[in-house]
Write an enzyme that holds these catalytic residues in place. Structure first.
Site, PDB file in Angstrom:
ATOM      1  N   ASP A 276      -7.037  -1.482  -7.318  1.00  0.00           N
ATOM      2  CA  ASP A 276      -7.601  -2.106  -6.128  1.00  0.00           C
ATOM      3  C   ASP A 276      -8.007  -3.524  -6.460  1.00  0.00           C
ATOM      4  OD1 ASP A 276      -8.500  -1.133  -3.293  1.00  0.00           O
ATOM      5  OD2 ASP A 276      -9.989  -2.578  -3.965  1.00  0.00           O
TER       6      ASP A 276
ATOM      7  N   TYR B 282     -15.617 -10.329  -0.235  1.00  0.00           N
ATOM      8  CA  TYR B 282     -16.154  -8.974  -0.472  1.00  0.00           C
ATOM      9  C   TYR B 282     -17.428  -9.013  -1.303  1.00  0.00           C
ATOM     10  CZ  TYR B 282     -12.313  -6.424   1.620  1.00  0.00           C
ATOM     11  OH  TYR B 282     -11.430  -5.894   2.530  1.00  0.00           O
TER      12      TYR B 282
ATOM     13  N   ARG C 157      -5.773  12.971  -5.053  1.00  0.00           N
ATOM     14  CA  ARG C 157      -7.053  12.410  -4.611  1.00  0.00           C
ATOM     15  C   ARG C 157      -8.120  13.495  -4.407  1.00  0.00           C
ATOM     16  NH1 ARG C 157     -10.978  10.750  -2.859  1.00  0.00           N
ATOM     17  NH2 ARG C 157     -11.438   9.002  -1.484  1.00  0.00           N
TER      18      ARG C 157
ATOM     19  N   ARG D 231      -2.742   7.115   1.123  1.00  0.00           N
ATOM     20  CA  ARG D 231      -3.095   8.356   1.824  1.00  0.00           C
ATOM     21  C   ARG D 231      -2.040   8.916   2.763  1.00  0.00           C
ATOM     22  NH1 ARG D 231      -8.331   5.637   3.774  1.00  0.00           N
ATOM     23  NH2 ARG D 231      -6.790   4.001   3.507  1.00  0.00           N
TER      24      ARG D 231
ATOM     25  N   ARG E 142       0.824  -1.218   0.000  1.00  0.00           N
ATOM     26  CA  ARG E 142       0.000   0.000   0.000  1.00  0.00           C
ATOM     27  C   ARG E 142       0.858   1.268   0.000  1.00  0.00           C
ATOM     28  NH1 ARG E 142      -5.442   0.115   1.035  1.00  0.00           N
ATOM     29  NH2 ARG E 142      -6.339  -1.929   1.276  1.00  0.00           N
TER      30      ARG E 142
HETATM   31  O1  CP3 Z   1      -0.115  -1.133  -2.721  1.00  0.00           O
HETATM   32  C1  CP3 Z   1      -0.368  -0.144  -3.439  1.00  0.00           C
HETATM   33  O2  CP3 Z   1       0.133   0.972  -3.245  1.00  0.00           O
HETATM   34  C2  CP3 Z   1      -1.260  -0.339  -4.643  1.00  0.00           C
HETATM   35  C3  CP3 Z   1      -2.615  -0.017  -4.432  1.00  0.00           C
HETATM   36  C4  CP3 Z   1      -3.573  -0.899  -3.632  1.00  0.00           C
HETATM   37  C5  CP3 Z   1      -4.775  -0.361  -3.094  1.00  0.00           C
HETATM   38  N1  CP3 Z   1      -5.509  -1.386  -2.600  1.00  0.00           N
HETATM   39  C6  CP3 Z   1      -5.137   1.061  -3.118  1.00  0.00           C
HETATM   40  C7  CP3 Z   1      -6.181   1.562  -2.229  1.00  0.00           C
HETATM   41  C8  CP3 Z   1      -3.572  -2.267  -3.359  1.00  0.00           C
HETATM   42  C9  CP3 Z   1      -2.488  -3.312  -3.638  1.00  0.00           C
HETATM   43  C10 CP3 Z   1      -4.807  -2.567  -2.717  1.00  0.00           C
HETATM   44  C11 CP3 Z   1      -5.202  -3.934  -2.320  1.00  0.00           C
HETATM   45  C12 CP3 Z   1      -6.416  -4.123  -1.527  1.00  0.00           C
HETATM   46  N2  CP3 Z   1      -7.608  -3.433  -1.600  1.00  0.00           N
HETATM   47  C13 CP3 Z   1      -6.588  -5.167  -0.581  1.00  0.00           C
HETATM   48  C14 CP3 Z   1      -5.563  -6.237  -0.271  1.00  0.00           C
HETATM   49  C15 CP3 Z   1      -4.458  -5.733   0.576  1.00  0.00           C
HETATM   50  C16 CP3 Z   1      -4.799  -5.537   2.008  1.00  0.00           C
HETATM   51  O3  CP3 Z   1      -4.576  -4.413   2.469  1.00  0.00           O
HETATM   52  O4  CP3 Z   1      -5.195  -6.493   2.659  1.00  0.00           O
HETATM   53  C17 CP3 Z   1      -7.871  -5.042  -0.032  1.00  0.00           C
HETATM   54  C18 CP3 Z   1      -8.474  -5.917   1.058  1.00  0.00           C
HETATM   55  C19 CP3 Z   1      -8.519  -3.955  -0.694  1.00  0.00           C
HETATM   56  C20 CP3 Z   1      -9.902  -3.459  -0.503  1.00  0.00           C
HETATM   57  C21 CP3 Z   1      -9.929  -2.058  -0.061  1.00  0.00           C
HETATM   58  N3  CP3 Z   1      -9.665  -0.963  -0.858  1.00  0.00           N
HETATM   59  C22 CP3 Z   1     -10.238  -1.577   1.232  1.00  0.00           C
HETATM   60  C23 CP3 Z   1     -10.584  -2.463   2.410  1.00  0.00           C
HETATM   61  C24 CP3 Z   1     -10.166  -0.179   1.171  1.00  0.00           C
HETATM   62  C25 CP3 Z   1     -10.547   0.792   2.257  1.00  0.00           C
HETATM   63  C26 CP3 Z   1      -9.668   0.739   3.399  1.00  0.00           C
HETATM   64  C27 CP3 Z   1      -8.406   1.447   3.098  1.00  0.00           C
HETATM   65  O5  CP3 Z   1      -7.341   0.876   3.308  1.00  0.00           O
HETATM   66  O6  CP3 Z   1      -8.521   2.599   2.704  1.00  0.00           O
HETATM   67  C28 CP3 Z   1      -9.764   0.187  -0.131  1.00  0.00           C
HETATM   68  C29 CP3 Z   1      -9.498   1.550  -0.643  1.00  0.00           C
HETATM   69  C30 CP3 Z   1      -8.112   1.822  -1.130  1.00  0.00           C
HETATM   70  N4  CP3 Z   1      -7.383   0.987  -1.917  1.00  0.00           N
HETATM   71  C31 CP3 Z   1      -7.368   3.018  -0.909  1.00  0.00           C
HETATM   72  C32 CP3 Z   1      -6.154   2.851  -1.600  1.00  0.00           C
HETATM   73  C33 CP3 Z   1      -5.034   3.849  -1.729  1.00  0.00           C
HETATM   74  C34 CP3 Z   1      -7.832   4.241  -0.152  1.00  0.00           C
HETATM   75  C35 CP3 Z   1      -8.771   4.988  -1.023  1.00  0.00           C
HETATM   76  C36 CP3 Z   1      -8.773   6.473  -0.784  1.00  0.00           C
HETATM   77  O7  CP3 Z   1      -7.881   7.167  -1.271  1.00  0.00           O
HETATM   78  O8  CP3 Z   1      -9.748   6.919  -0.174  1.00  0.00           O
END
Ligand code: CP3
Length: 353
Positions: A77, A154, A41, A32, A28
């Site tokens: 994502d 999900y 964003r 943010r 990740r």
């Molecule tokens: O790693 C990276 O930098 C690449 C981007 C990436 C995102 N999501 C961006 C994101 C990756 C590899 C993911 C994977 C992801 N997404 C997973 C598996 C990894 C893990 O953390 O277990 C899961 C379960 C998700 C589903 C998801 N997407 C959730 C639960 C959320 C909300 C919670 C959170 O962490 O914000 C997201 C949103 C998300 N995905 C954001 C980002 C940067 C935040 C969105 C925002 O800017 O508001």
């Protein structure tokens, strides 16, 4: 793969080939905690960012330039697959993702569209091409997907969950339907990851974030089996596969999945995992993400513990045990990466044991 990479440390570590120092990236890492990410964003919501290759490419490159990690991971994502299948996805501010119409029965399932990544997820492939051009061989690019099981959780729950009641009801009451949907998702994941590889990613990671909520036999039946299918059927030309199965601690099973690298969370000792898995796989991990809330001296101590625990020789990719937390100070992430760059060569001077 005949690409000339200036930094291929991660690819060498995946194959347990000698490296000058331990490579490092952060799950990740485009997110943010970076003010530069928050600035982009502000202009666009999350899904628009994912679907606009120029914006996705811009934030993918930020951690390379700001933090100095040894790989980029394409900004996207795991939930873009169900979205492409026709499930309406909402990303609510501060609440995480939400599918308006979760899959709860056979009829819901029948309404899902079979995806072809080349058309329905073309925006990800375009972002990959753009990032590859802009990286110009500086570091490798990582592609990714959720595992079939994690995507199913999900799709059935609709959002994050505490007890996972709905998806558990499905596997206990209608196991055949669960398997039918998992088969369908596994085909989509295979097609999607193969298309990412075709578009130029140098390695891929499969996120099984929710594998750890299953009993050992159910993990094998509903998660690992489909991950192995995906890995077997993946069209690749030497690109390694990293498997992250959070909270799943049967490392012998994971090492037999076909993955080249197992990513371990921070609740285990990575040196112990190395002993258990032997020469079969490389390992990734496993600093507690919360360590990045601490001061430099504590980050140094905790990082050194992980490096020492893995010990001498190649096959270690340094990472956190899960994603970086959104309120971490980027200076601390940069300190961690610099620390690894400046202090891990001592683990690569001895003969491999
Ligand atoms: O790693 C990276 O930098 C690449 C981007 C990436 C995102 N999501 C961006 C994101 C990756 C590899 C993911 C994977 C992801 N997404 C997973 C598996 C990894 C893990 O953390 O277990 C899961 C379960 C998700 C589903 C998801 N997407 C959730 C639960 C959320 C909300 C919670 C959170 O962490 O914000 C997201 C949103 C998300 N995905 C954001 C980002 C940067 C935040 C969105 C925002 O800017 O508001």
């Amino acid at each position: 793969m005949t690409e000339n990479l200036q930094n291929d440390l991660i690819l060498r570590a995946c194959n347990k080939l000698p490296v000058e120092r331990t490579p490092v990236w952060i799950m990740r890492q485009a997110g943010r905690y970076l003010p530069e990410y928050r600035k982009v964003r502000k202009k666009a919501d999350f899904l628009t960012m994912c679907k606009t290759p120029e914006l996705a490419a811009e934030v993918t490159l930020q951690p390379i330039e700001i933090i100095g990690v040894d790989a980029a991971i394409i900004f996207s994502d795991i939930l873009v697959i169900p979205e492409a299948m026709g499930m309406e996805l909402q990303m609510l501010e501060g609440q995480g993702p939400n599918f308006l119409n979760p899959i709860r029965n056979k009829t819901d399932f029948r309404n899902l569209k079979k995806i072809d990544a080349e058309s329905s997820l073309k925006y990800v492939l375009d972002a990959i091409s753009l990032v590859k051009r802009e990286l110009n061989g500086r570091v490798p690019l990582i592609g990714f997907s959720g595992s079939p099981w994690t995507l199913l959780t999900y799709m059935v729950e609709g959002k994050g969950s505490k007890n996972f009641s709905n998806v558990k009801k499905l596997i206990f009451n209608e196991p055949e339907l669960a398997h039918e949907i998992l088969d369908f998702i596994a085909d989509a994941v295979t097609n999607y990851l193969s298309a990412q590889i075709e578009s130029g990613v140098n390695l891929v990671q499969i996120f099984d974030t929710w594998g750890g909520i299953l009993s050992p036999s159910h993990f094998e039946e509903f998660s690992l089996r489909y991950i192995s299918h995906v890995i077997q059927k993946l069209k690749r030309d030497g690109q390694p596969v990293i498997l992250f199965a959070k909270g799943m601690h049967d490392f012998v099973k994971l090492a037999n999945s076909g993955a080249d690298v197992i990513s371990v969370d921070w609740t285990v000792n990575i040196g112990e995992v190395r002993k258990i898995t032997g020469s079969k796989v490389a390992l990734q991990g496993n600093l507690d993400p919360a360590v990045l809330y601490a001061n430099f001296s504590t980050i140094e101590t905790e990082t050194e513990k992980v490096l020492r625990s893995y010990g001498y020789g190649s096959g270690h990719i340094f990472n956190l045990g899960h994603g970086i937390l959104p309120d971490v100070n980027p200076e601390n992430a940069k300190f961690l990466v610099d620390y690894i760059k400046n202090n891990s060569s001592k683990y690569h001077k001895e003969i491999e044991i």
